[in-house]
Scaffold this motif. Structure first.
Motif, PDB file in Angstrom:
ATOM      1  N   PRO A 265       0.810  -1.224   0.000  1.00 61.19           N
ATOM      2  CA  PRO A 265       0.000   0.000   0.000  1.00 61.19           C
ATOM      3  C   PRO A 265       0.840   1.269   0.000  1.00 61.19           C
ATOM      4  O   PRO A 265       0.460   2.269  -0.633  1.00 61.19           O
ATOM      5  CB  PRO A 265      -0.827  -0.129   1.293  1.00 61.19           C
ATOM      6  N   LEU A 266       1.970   1.238   0.673  1.00 61.39           N
ATOM      7  CA  LEU A 266       2.856   2.408   0.682  1.00 61.39           C
ATOM      8  C   LEU A 266       3.390   2.678  -0.720  1.00 61.39           C
ATOM      9  O   LEU A 266       3.407   3.828  -1.180  1.00 61.39           O
ATOM     10  CB  LEU A 266       4.009   2.187   1.663  1.00 61.39           C
ATOM     11  N   LYS A 267       3.830   1.619  -1.400  1.00 60.60           N
ATOM     12  CA  LYS A 267       4.367   1.823  -2.740  1.00 60.60           C
ATOM     13  C   LYS A 267       3.278   2.316  -3.687  1.00 60.60           C
ATOM     14  O   LYS A 267       3.543   3.169  -4.556  1.00 60.60           O
ATOM     15  CB  LYS A 267       4.985   0.529  -3.266  1.00 60.60           C
TER      16      LYS A 267
ATOM     17  N   ALA B 242       9.620  -1.047 -10.257  1.00 58.98           N
ATOM     18  CA  ALA B 242      10.677  -0.456  -9.423  1.00 58.98           C
ATOM     19  C   ALA B 242      10.679   1.050  -9.609  1.00 58.98           C
ATOM     20  O   ALA B 242      10.369   1.566 -10.681  1.00 58.98           O
ATOM     21  CB  ALA B 242      12.032  -1.043  -9.815  1.00 58.98           C
ATOM     22  N   TYR B 243      11.037   1.758  -8.521  1.00 59.95           N
ATOM     23  CA  TYR B 243      11.135   3.212  -8.636  1.00 59.95           C
ATOM     24  C   TYR B 243      12.410   3.666  -7.923  1.00 59.95           C
ATOM     25  O   TYR B 243      12.692   3.231  -6.802  1.00 59.95           O
ATOM     26  CB  TYR B 243       9.915   3.917  -8.030  1.00 59.95           C
ATOM     27  N   PRO B 244      13.188   4.563  -8.558  1.00 60.84           N
ATOM     28  CA  PRO B 244      14.502   4.944  -8.014  1.00 60.84           C
ATOM     29  C   PRO B 244      14.409   5.956  -6.873  1.00 60.84           C
ATOM     30  O   PRO B 244      14.745   7.129  -7.011  1.00 60.84           O
ATOM     31  CB  PRO B 244      15.201   5.556  -9.229  1.00 60.84           C
TER      32      PRO B 244
ATOM     33  N   ARG C  94      12.617   0.230  -4.621  1.00 59.56           N
ATOM     34  CA  ARG C  94      13.547   0.015  -5.733  1.00 59.56           C
ATOM     35  C   ARG C  94      13.418  -1.376  -6.350  1.00 59.56           C
ATOM     36  O   ARG C  94      14.079  -1.680  -7.332  1.00 59.56           O
ATOM     37  CB  ARG C  94      14.980   0.257  -5.252  1.00 59.56           C
ATOM     38  N   GLY C  95      12.569  -2.230  -5.764  1.00 61.90           N
ATOM     39  CA  GLY C  95      12.333  -3.558  -6.322  1.00 61.90           C
ATOM     40  C   GLY C  95      11.064  -3.561  -7.165  1.00 61.90           C
ATOM     41  O   GLY C  95      10.320  -2.583  -7.208  1.00 61.90           O
ATOM     42  N   SER C  96      10.820  -4.670  -7.830  1.00 62.43           N
ATOM     43  CA  SER C  96       9.628  -4.783  -8.692  1.00 62.43           C
ATOM     44  C   SER C  96       8.779  -5.966  -8.241  1.00 62.43           C
ATOM     45  O   SER C  96       8.480  -6.861  -9.018  1.00 62.43           O
ATOM     46  CB  SER C  96      10.039  -4.951 -10.157  1.00 62.43           C
TER      47      SER C  96
END
Length: 568
Positions: free
Chosen positions: A275-277, A321-323, A313-315
């Motif tokens: 949920p955070l991502k 993924a997001y930097p 940073r993972g998928s």
């Protein structure tokens, strides 16, 4: 920030004595203080060469104020404004004159990581006494000792106090609500010869555990009879929203029934970080067409910050993924890097190197957390005893009471590495040897060392190690080069603006501002661990600080099955 002159602000600019300014986040305290300094320059109140000194606890605040001053103040006046942290200002004095207070010809900084090791298990008067002993006998200056030593210097040497008062006839002290007793004594001492402008927000006091006291404003009023001003009703940071009103309601729990503009409370399902991502990606999507934007993810603990950073940073779970970037507590990465630096140095005796590794592991155990528990202290003691036996017995030190097999294997593996002279390549080779060890503590060191690059010290360390290799064909004194880079960084302002997504703890966010803030607590890492008393007041203050970092919107995320009791 454009300065809109109200009657109160005009009156402030005309004052000639001490000043106390209360106001919330974004109320314009800093802007009016800098404007006051410029007015005093023009009026000749600071003499022909006197400077205005701006002091703040947070390096992020120092960088933001410096950026603001550069954008709004002319070069002639800007050259007469010096912006620094409290510790940075004190250290410039102590490193030059501190030797006058101890038997050593020079003084050295006792870094926080070293202090945690040397002061482990000590509290209160015993901790202060040990800090003083380290200074008197070894010339080591702990950060906590800075204000005490500066007061002693200025009290013993009036000529020194007069010289600094001549240089800085006006001193602006920011974040006044966070000063502890020793820092207050330092400010009081400075105020005997210089004019003071104290800036503070009682609602933003989050350092009670370090001695911040709500009576500090009363102390200032009693000591200096300043002209008081209160700009608590002004909001320039999140204008057009109800973020400040919501944050103020967190403090007393008196929430209104109507929604707060710019505020979202998300009671999420489950226990994962998904949920955070999702919330982060939605925020990114809102700003994707803006040339410059910033989103902060604020969490209660450093461990949760690292977990969230890795997840962003993972998928995983079908999310891309997001930097993201991260601001982490520095102690663990620095201590881990000290062990890598040790292994990079040339050593002739593998047994003595093994003893040094054991001692470095002991320092890592007690120095990477704010308060080392009994388990860490016991483990560190066992490691140091083993190191002592190795030094005494050499080869005979191998075995149950000497060098553990996994440490011996690590030393052997590292000694087989052919170093190339490329600091980062060689650094990664040694770090890999730690990661490949079956010993859990050595694996933990390798994980912590990966975060050194996130502390913005990598380039400094790489440059110093490269210079050592060019001079010696080896990484001689690598630990000293690492320590020098860390000392330099302790007093450097954070000048790089935050862009994109940054993950950090709430305490790390102090002095910063972002377009949007996501405040997240996990099922087991909570804003509030226990209701009532100081813990609840501290949790409310932390949430107040977190919410007021936002300029446009704030999202507070709490588990649906056990939502935070501090939220409506």
């Amino acid at each position: 920030m454009a300065l809109v002159l109200t009657d109160d602000k005009r009156r402030l600019l005309a004052t000639t004595g001490h000043v106390l300014v209360r106001g919330g986040a974004g109320s314009g305290k800093t802007t009016i203080a800098l404007a006051k300094a410029c007015v005093d320059f023009d009026a000749g109140r600071l003499g022909a060469a006197g400077k205005a000194l701006f002091l703040s606890f947070a390096r992020a605040t120092v960088a933001r104020v410096a950026e603001q001053a550069t954008a709004t103040i002319g070069s002639d006046q800007l050259s007469r404004i010096e912006i620094s942290t409290y510790h940075g200002f004190a250290w410039t004095i102590l490193k030059s004159h501190g030797y006058l207070l101890c038997a050593k010809p020079g003084v050295r900084l006792l870094l926080p990581t070293q202090a945690r090791d040397r002061l482990a298990g000590l509290d209160g008067a015993a901790r202060f006494a040990r800090q003083r002993q380290l200074f008197d006998e070894e010339g080591l200056v702990a950060f906590d000792l800075f204000p005490t030593l500066l007061v002693e210097l200025f009290t013993r040497l009036e000529v020194l106090a007069e010289a600094y008062a001549f240089a800085y006839p006006l001193i602006i002290v920011d974040e006044f609500q966070d000063t502890n007793a020793e820092e207050w004594k330092m400010i009081f001492t400075l105020g005997q010869r210089s004019r003071l402008i104290a800036l503070g927000d009682p609602k933003q006091r989050i350092y009670d555990f370090k001695g911040a006291d709500p009576r500090r404003f009363d102390d200032f009023l009693a000591a200096f009879q300043p002209e008081p001003f209160d700009f608590g009703g002004e909001n320039n940071r999140s204008a057009g929203t109800d973020i400040i009103r919501f944050a103020d309601a967190i403090l007393d729990g008196a929430f209104r029934p109507e929604p707060y503009s710019g505020v979202t409370i998300d009671r999420y399902r489950g226990q994962s970080l998904r949920p955070l991502k999702q919330a982060m990606l939605q925020a990114v999507n809102r700003y994707r067409r803006s040339p410059e934007w910033s989103v902060a993810i604020l969490v209660p603990t450093n461990a949760l910050a690292i977990a969230a950073f890795d997840y962003m940073r993972g998928s995983d779970h079908g999310l891309p993924a997001y930097p993201a970037e991260i601001l982490v507590a520095a102690e663990g990465p620095i201590l881990a890097s000290a062990l890598i630096a040790l292994l990079l140095e040339p050593h002739n005796d593998p047994h003595q190197l093994a003893a040094l590794v054991l001692e470095a592991l002991a320092s890592f155990e007690v120095g990477r957390t704010e308060a080392a528990g009994s388990t860490a202290l016991t483990k560190a003691g066992r490691l140091r005893r083993a190191a002592g036996q190795v030094r005494q017995r050499g080869d005979a030190g191998y075995g149950a009471r000497g060098i553990p097999t996994d440490v011996r294997d690590l030393v052997g593996n590292v000694r087989q590495i052919v170093l190339t002279g490329d600091p980062m390549s060689d650094w990664r080779l040694v770090r890999a040897a730690l990661a490949d060890s079956p010993r859990e503590e050595l694996q933990h060191v390798a994980r912590e060392a990966r975060h050194l690059r996130l502390l913005q010290r990598g380039a400094q360390i790489e440059g110093r190690l490269a210079e050592a290799w060019r001079a010696n064909g080896a990484y001689r004194d690598a630990r000293e080069h690492l320590a020098a880079a860390v000392v330099e960084d302790q007093f450097a302002a954070t000048t790089r603006p935050h862009r994109g997504v940054t993950v950090m703890t709430i305490h790390k966010s102090k002095g910063k501002e972002f377009d949007e803030v996501i405040v997240f607590e996990g099922v087991y890492q909570r804003y509030l661990s226990a209701r009532g008393g100081d813990r609840e007041r501290s949790a409310r203050s932390n949430l107040h600080v977190a919410a007021t970092r936002a300029k446009r919107s704030v999202v507070l995320m709490t588990p649906l099955q056990d939502p935070c009791s501090l939220l409506p």
